[in-house]
Write a protein that holds these residues in place. Structure first.
Motif, PDB file in Angstrom:
ATOM      1  N   GLN A  53       0.826  -1.213   0.000  1.00  0.00           N
ATOM      2  CA  GLN A  53       0.000   0.000   0.000  1.00  0.00           C
ATOM      3  C   GLN A  53       0.861   1.265   0.000  1.00  0.00           C
ATOM      4  O   GLN A  53       0.829   2.068   0.943  1.00  0.00           O
ATOM      5  CB  GLN A  53      -0.940  -0.007   1.211  1.00  0.00           C
ATOM      6  N   PRO A  54       1.645   1.487  -1.052  1.00  0.00           N
ATOM      7  CA  PRO A  54       2.558   2.645  -1.043  1.00  0.00           C
ATOM      8  C   PRO A  54       1.853   3.993  -0.894  1.00  0.00           C
ATOM      9  O   PRO A  54       2.386   4.892  -0.237  1.00  0.00           O
ATOM     10  CB  PRO A  54       3.298   2.539  -2.371  1.00  0.00           C
ATOM     11  N   GLU A  55       0.650   4.146  -1.456  1.00  0.00           N
ATOM     12  CA  GLU A  55      -0.047   5.432  -1.355  1.00  0.00           C
ATOM     13  C   GLU A  55      -0.496   5.696   0.077  1.00  0.00           C
ATOM     14  O   GLU A  55      -0.337   6.809   0.597  1.00  0.00           O
ATOM     15  CB  GLU A  55      -1.257   5.490  -2.299  1.00  0.00           C
ATOM     16  N   LEU A  56      -1.058   4.685   0.739  1.00  0.00           N
ATOM     17  CA  LEU A  56      -1.470   4.850   2.137  1.00  0.00           C
ATOM     18  C   LEU A  56      -0.256   5.129   3.020  1.00  0.00           C
ATOM     19  O   LEU A  56      -0.320   5.956   3.928  1.00  0.00           O
ATOM     20  CB  LEU A  56      -2.213   3.605   2.634  1.00  0.00           C
ATOM     21  N   VAL A  57       0.837   4.437   2.747  1.00  0.00           N
ATOM     22  CA  VAL A  57       2.057   4.645   3.524  1.00  0.00           C
ATOM     23  C   VAL A  57       2.585   6.062   3.322  1.00  0.00           C
ATOM     24  O   VAL A  57       2.980   6.722   4.285  1.00  0.00           O
ATOM     25  CB  VAL A  57       3.122   3.583   3.172  1.00  0.00           C
ATOM     26  N   ASP A  58       2.577   6.559   2.097  1.00  0.00           N
ATOM     27  CA  ASP A  58       3.031   7.933   1.856  1.00  0.00           C
ATOM     28  C   ASP A  58       2.202   8.936   2.643  1.00  0.00           C
ATOM     29  O   ASP A  58       2.738   9.858   3.265  1.00  0.00           O
ATOM     30  CB  ASP A  58       2.980   8.271   0.365  1.00  0.00           C
ATOM     31  N   ASP A  59       0.881   8.753   2.624  1.00  0.00           N
ATOM     32  CA  ASP A  59       0.008   9.653   3.383  1.00  0.00           C
ATOM     33  C   ASP A  59       0.321   9.588   4.882  1.00  0.00           C
ATOM     34  O   ASP A  59       0.409  10.619   5.553  1.00  0.00           O
ATOM     35  CB  ASP A  59      -1.464   9.303   3.152  1.00  0.00           C
ATOM     36  N   ALA A  60       0.490   8.377   5.406  1.00  0.00           N
ATOM     37  CA  ALA A  60       0.776   8.201   6.832  1.00  0.00           C
ATOM     38  C   ALA A  60       2.148   8.781   7.191  1.00  0.00           C
ATOM     39  O   ALA A  60       2.306   9.426   8.232  1.00  0.00           O
ATOM     40  CB  ALA A  60       0.708   6.723   7.200  1.00  0.00           C
ATOM     41  N   GLU A  81     -13.035  -0.304  21.638  1.00  0.00           N
ATOM     42  CA  GLU A  81     -13.252   0.342  20.332  1.00  0.00           C
ATOM     43  C   GLU A  81     -14.131  -0.557  19.461  1.00  0.00           C
ATOM     44  O   GLU A  81     -13.877  -1.751  19.358  1.00  0.00           O
ATOM     45  CB  GLU A  81     -11.926   0.578  19.598  1.00  0.00           C
ATOM     46  N   ALA A  82     -15.120   0.039  18.850  1.00  0.00           N
ATOM     47  CA  ALA A  82     -15.968  -0.720  17.931  1.00  0.00           C
ATOM     48  C   ALA A  82     -15.196  -0.946  16.638  1.00  0.00           C
ATOM     49  O   ALA A  82     -14.720   0.009  16.023  1.00  0.00           O
ATOM     50  CB  ALA A  82     -17.258   0.039  17.647  1.00  0.00           C
ATOM     51  N   GLY A  83     -15.048  -2.178  16.266  1.00  0.00           N
ATOM     52  CA  GLY A  83     -14.355  -2.498  15.023  1.00  0.00           C
ATOM     53  C   GLY A  83     -15.338  -2.605  13.877  1.00  0.00           C
ATOM     54  O   GLY A  83     -16.559  -2.554  14.063  1.00  0.00           O
ATOM     55  N   PRO A  84     -14.814  -2.769  12.683  1.00  0.00           N
ATOM     56  CA  PRO A  84     -15.689  -2.933  11.528  1.00  0.00           C
ATOM     57  C   PRO A  84     -16.404  -4.275  11.597  1.00  0.00           C
ATOM     58  O   PRO A  84     -15.958  -5.194  12.295  1.00  0.00           O
ATOM     59  CB  PRO A  84     -14.715  -2.901  10.349  1.00  0.00           C
ATOM     60  N   GLU A  85     -17.502  -4.360  10.900  1.00  0.00           N
ATOM     61  CA  GLU A  85     -18.245  -5.620  10.808  1.00  0.00           C
ATOM     62  C   GLU A  85     -18.406  -5.954   9.328  1.00  0.00           C
ATOM     63  O   GLU A  85     -19.498  -5.792   8.764  1.00  0.00           O
ATOM     64  CB  GLU A  85     -19.578  -5.495  11.517  1.00  0.00           C
ATOM     65  N   ALA A 103     -16.817  -9.386   0.719  1.00  0.00           N
ATOM     66  CA  ALA A 103     -15.408  -9.216   0.377  1.00  0.00           C
ATOM     67  C   ALA A 103     -15.097  -7.750   0.081  1.00  0.00           C
ATOM     68  O   ALA A 103     -14.002  -7.275   0.385  1.00  0.00           O
ATOM     69  CB  ALA A 103     -15.052 -10.097  -0.816  1.00  0.00           C
ATOM     70  N   GLU A 104     -16.043  -7.021  -0.488  1.00  0.00           N
ATOM     71  CA  GLU A 104     -15.822  -5.612  -0.805  1.00  0.00           C
ATOM     72  C   GLU A 104     -15.621  -4.763   0.447  1.00  0.00           C
ATOM     73  O   GLU A 104     -15.063  -3.665   0.376  1.00  0.00           O
ATOM     74  CB  GLU A 104     -16.983  -5.054  -1.641  1.00  0.00           C
ATOM     75  N   ASP A 105     -16.097  -5.250   1.593  1.00  0.00           N
ATOM     76  CA  ASP A 105     -15.900  -4.533   2.853  1.00  0.00           C
ATOM     77  C   ASP A 105     -14.452  -4.615   3.339  1.00  0.00           C
ATOM     78  O   ASP A 105     -14.067  -3.885   4.254  1.00  0.00           O
ATOM     79  CB  ASP A 105     -16.818  -5.082   3.946  1.00  0.00           C
ATOM     80  N   LEU A 106     -13.681  -5.512   2.768  1.00  0.00           N
ATOM     81  CA  LEU A 106     -12.296  -5.718   3.204  1.00  0.00           C
ATOM     82  C   LEU A 106     -11.370  -4.788   2.426  1.00  0.00           C
ATOM     83  O   LEU A 106     -10.740  -5.160   1.453  1.00  0.00           O
ATOM     84  CB  LEU A 106     -11.894  -7.186   3.015  1.00  0.00           C
ATOM     85  N   ARG A 107     -11.317  -3.548   2.884  1.00  0.00           N
ATOM     86  CA  ARG A 107     -10.474  -2.527   2.264  1.00  0.00           C
ATOM     87  C   ARG A 107      -9.151  -2.429   3.021  1.00  0.00           C
ATOM     88  O   ARG A 107      -9.104  -2.693   4.228  1.00  0.00           O
ATOM     89  CB  ARG A 107     -11.198  -1.185   2.281  1.00  0.00           C
ATOM     90  N   PRO A 108      -8.087  -2.044   2.349  1.00  0.00           N
ATOM     91  CA  PRO A 108      -6.793  -1.933   3.023  1.00  0.00           C
ATOM     92  C   PRO A 108      -6.877  -1.072   4.280  1.00  0.00           C
ATOM     93  O   PRO A 108      -7.505  -0.019   4.294  1.00  0.00           O
ATOM     94  CB  PRO A 108      -5.894  -1.276   1.962  1.00  0.00           C
ATOM     95  N   GLY A 118      -0.428  -7.501  11.251  1.00  0.00           N
ATOM     96  CA  GLY A 118      -1.792  -7.740  11.706  1.00  0.00           C
ATOM     97  C   GLY A 118      -2.853  -6.871  11.064  1.00  0.00           C
ATOM     98  O   GLY A 118      -4.039  -7.031  11.356  1.00  0.00           O
ATOM     99  N   LEU A 119      -2.484  -5.934  10.193  1.00  0.00           N
ATOM    100  CA  LEU A 119      -3.438  -5.018   9.575  1.00  0.00           C
ATOM    101  C   LEU A 119      -3.653  -5.418   8.110  1.00  0.00           C
ATOM    102  O   LEU A 119      -2.676  -5.660   7.384  1.00  0.00           O
ATOM    103  CB  LEU A 119      -2.911  -3.583   9.654  1.00  0.00           C
ATOM    104  N   LEU A 120      -4.909  -5.489   7.679  1.00  0.00           N
ATOM    105  CA  LEU A 120      -5.243  -5.917   6.324  1.00  0.00           C
ATOM    106  C   LEU A 120      -4.563  -5.024   5.290  1.00  0.00           C
ATOM    107  O   LEU A 120      -4.666  -3.797   5.357  1.00  0.00           O
ATOM    108  CB  LEU A 120      -6.757  -5.878   6.125  1.00  0.00           C
ATOM    109  N   GLN A 121      -3.905  -5.657   4.325  1.00  0.00           N
ATOM    110  CA  GLN A 121      -3.257  -4.937   3.237  1.00  0.00           C
ATOM    111  C   GLN A 121      -3.992  -5.128   1.927  1.00  0.00           C
ATOM    112  O   GLN A 121      -4.142  -4.210   1.141  1.00  0.00           O
ATOM    113  CB  GLN A 121      -1.802  -5.395   3.084  1.00  0.00           C
TER     114      GLN A 121
END
Length: 186
Positions: free
Chosen positions: A24-31, A121-125, A129-134, A179-182
């Motif tokens: 996820q290079p774009e997300l990493v750049d933003d972070a 913390e409330a996590g996603p539910e 499959a489309e709900d599984l975003r990076p 541990g974080l979805l990529q």
């Protein structure tokens, strides 16, 4: 950001990002920008972390995490089968709803270190499959949402995978770093 100072939570987050950049290079750049760090800062943080991990005078893994991240926010005793272990949690600025968790065996050996949802913390539910975003889910959240799952070997250190069952019986694969979805594949 300076690379000559002590190695602390900011540098540790750059280490987490360094491995995530493969997927996820774009997300990493933003972070990275959010942290005020350059690509060179990220490389240097990773170099320093690897030197600490591989040093012949290296302290224990749990002592290394404590020296870098400070005192854990919480320590919880957990039972896994017949073994009791401790889960140490630290906050991470980039992901305020997550914690970096280190699981230690009796005697202090580190079994695992990765990102998990913070207690309370409330996590996603996710339901599809489309709900599984990076960066949207942790390993446990995907496993709970799409049983049965099968753990898959990671393609590099700090990476894991899960084969999961989609609604309707299809199969998907989710890849995680720290541990974080990529990403997911079907």
């Amino acid at each position: 950001m300076t690379t000559n100072g002590p190695f602390g939570p900011l540098e540790f987050q750059l280490v987490l990002l360094r491995r995530m950049a493969d997927h996820q290079p774009e997300l990493v750049d933003d972070a990275r920008h959010e942290l005020g760090a350059s690509p060179a800062d990220m490389r240097e943080a990773n170099r320093r972390w690897q030197a600490m991990v591989r040093s012949p005078r290296s302290r224990s893994a749990v002592a290394r995490y404590r020296s870098v991240l400070g005192a854990p926010e919480s320590v919880t005793r957990r039972r896994i089968g017949d073994l009791e272990c401790d889960a140490l949690l630290w906050p991470v600025v980039l992901w305020p709803a997550l914690r970096f968790e280190v699981m230690t065996a009796p005697g202090g050996a580190v079994w695992n270190g990765w990102l998990v949802r913070a207690p309370g913390e409330a996590g996603p539910e996710p339901r599809t499959a489309e709900d599984l975003r990076p960066w949207s889910c942790t390993v446990d959240e995907v496993a709970r949402a799409f049983p049965p799952v099968q753990p898959l070997p990671g393609t590099a250190p700090t990476r894991t995978g899960l084969r999961f069952t989609l609604p309707g019986g299809g199969v998907g694969v989710a890849e995680f770093t720290w541990g974080l979805l990529q990403r997911r594949t079907e």
